[in-house]
Design a protein around this motif. Structure first.
Motif, short mmCIF file in Angstrom:
data_model
loop_
_atom_site.label_atom_id
_atom_site.label_comp_id
_atom_site.label_asym_id
_atom_site.label_seq_id
_atom_site.Cartn_x
_atom_site.Cartn_y
_atom_site.Cartn_z
N LYS A 46 71.02 -8.03 -41.00
CA LYS A 46 71.09 -6.68 -41.58
C LYS A 46 72.39 -6.50 -42.38
CE LYS A 46 71.21 -1.83 -40.23
NZ LYS A 46 71.20 -0.88 -39.11
N ILE A 47 73.49 -6.95 -41.84
CA ILE A 47 74.78 -6.82 -42.53
C ILE A 47 74.77 -7.62 -43.83
CG2 ILE A 47 77.23 -7.45 -42.38
CD1 ILE A 47 77.00 -6.74 -39.33
N ALA A 48 74.26 -8.85 -43.77
CA ALA A 48 74.22 -9.70 -44.96
C ALA A 48 73.33 -9.09 -46.05
CB ALA A 48 73.72 -11.10 -44.59
N VAL A 49 72.19 -8.54 -45.66
CA VAL A 49 71.28 -7.92 -46.63
C VAL A 49 71.91 -6.66 -47.23
CG1 VAL A 49 69.04 -6.78 -46.90
CG2 VAL A 49 69.20 -8.95 -45.65
N GLN A 50 72.54 -5.85 -46.40
CA GLN A 50 73.17 -4.62 -46.90
C GLN A 50 74.25 -4.93 -47.91
OE1 GLN A 50 74.34 -2.66 -43.25
NE2 GLN A 50 72.53 -1.35 -43.28
N SER A 53 72.75 -5.19 -51.31
CA SER A 53 72.18 -3.94 -51.82
C SER A 53 70.90 -4.12 -52.64
CB SER A 53 73.21 -3.19 -52.65
OG SER A 53 74.36 -2.93 -51.91
N PRO A 54 69.84 -4.63 -52.04
CA PRO A 54 68.58 -4.76 -52.80
C PRO A 54 68.10 -3.38 -53.25
CG PRO A 54 68.22 -5.23 -50.47
CD PRO A 54 69.69 -5.05 -50.65
N SER A 55 67.51 -3.32 -54.45
CA SER A 55 67.15 -2.03 -55.03
C SER A 55 65.66 -1.69 -54.94
CB SER A 55 67.60 -1.98 -56.49
OG SER A 55 66.97 -3.01 -57.22
N ASN A 56 64.83 -2.66 -54.51
CA ASN A 56 63.41 -2.36 -54.35
C ASN A 56 62.84 -3.27 -53.27
OD1 ASN A 56 62.50 -4.88 -55.59
ND2 ASN A 56 63.19 -3.97 -57.52
N THR A 58 60.51 -5.62 -53.33
CA THR A 58 60.39 -7.04 -53.70
C THR A 58 61.73 -7.74 -53.55
OG1 THR A 58 58.60 -6.51 -55.23
CG2 THR A 58 59.72 -8.62 -55.56
N GLU A 59 62.77 -7.10 -54.03
CA GLU A 59 64.11 -7.67 -53.93
C GLU A 59 64.55 -7.74 -52.46
OE1 GLU A 59 68.57 -6.80 -55.65
OE2 GLU A 59 66.85 -5.94 -56.70
N LEU A 60 64.24 -6.71 -51.69
CA LEU A 60 64.57 -6.71 -50.27
C LEU A 60 63.93 -7.91 -49.57
CD1 LEU A 60 65.74 -5.43 -47.68
CD2 LEU A 60 63.64 -4.05 -47.57
N HIS A 61 62.68 -8.15 -49.85
CA HIS A 61 61.96 -9.27 -49.24
C HIS A 61 62.63 -10.59 -49.60
CE1 HIS A 61 58.52 -12.07 -48.66
NE2 HIS A 61 58.42 -11.36 -47.55
N ARG A 62 62.95 -10.76 -50.88
CA ARG A 62 63.60 -11.99 -51.35
C ARG A 62 64.97 -12.18 -50.70
NH1 ARG A 62 67.32 -12.70 -54.90
NH2 ARG A 62 67.07 -10.66 -55.86
N VAL A 63 65.77 -11.12 -50.69
CA VAL A 63 67.11 -11.18 -50.13
C VAL A 63 67.06 -11.49 -48.63
CG1 VAL A 63 69.16 -9.78 -49.62
CG2 VAL A 63 68.17 -9.74 -51.90
N CYS A 64 66.12 -10.88 -47.93
CA CYS A 64 65.97 -11.15 -46.49
C CYS A 64 65.69 -12.63 -46.25
CB CYS A 64 64.86 -10.31 -45.87
SG CYS A 64 65.31 -8.59 -45.62
N ARG A 65 64.77 -13.19 -47.03
CA ARG A 65 64.45 -14.62 -46.88
C ARG A 65 65.68 -15.48 -47.15
NH1 ARG A 65 59.97 -13.82 -50.23
NH2 ARG A 65 61.07 -15.07 -51.74
N GLU A 66 66.39 -15.18 -48.23
CA GLU A 66 67.56 -15.97 -48.61
C GLU A 66 68.65 -15.88 -47.55
OE1 GLU A 66 68.68 -14.47 -52.45
OE2 GLU A 66 66.94 -15.39 -53.44
#
Length: 100
Positions: A46-50, A53-56, A58-66
């Motif tokens: 959660k900290i790494a994803v925050q 700052s994904p903006s949508n 689709t980006e949230l999903h990608r960032v979470c995977r990465e």
């Protein structure tokens, strides 16, 4: 398998089901530290994803995977290895000073 007093385990029908199945349910203070290692990994993710700052969605999903892929394996090993020590600290009342 031990469970804690999370609301989903405290409903009367749930308590009866657990009792009927002879499952051991531990008395667990609701404000006790979370001893489940996966919860610490979720916090790290959660900290790494925050930070990114994904903006949508689709980006949230990608960032979470990465970011999930970047979680260090030694972190998992350390959390699991420290589990007995953290449990002992909780039992003896010294959990506030326990390092993960």
């Amino acid at each position: 398998q031990p469970l804690h007093n999370d609301p989903k385990y405290t409903a009367k029908t749930t308590q009866e089901w657990l009792r009927d199945k002879s499952l051991n349910v531990l008395e667990w203070p609701s404000q006790s530290p979370d001893l489940n290692p996966i919860e610490h990994l979720w916090r790290d993710l959660k900290i790494a994803v925050q930070r990114r700052s994904p903006s949508n969605l689709t980006e949230l999903h990608r960032v979470c995977r990465e970011e999930r892929e970047k979680l260090p394996k030694y972190r998992c090993v350390k959390l699991v290895a420290s589990y007995p020590r953290r449990i002992e600290a909780e039992i003896t009342g010294n959990s506030a000073s326990t390092k993960y």
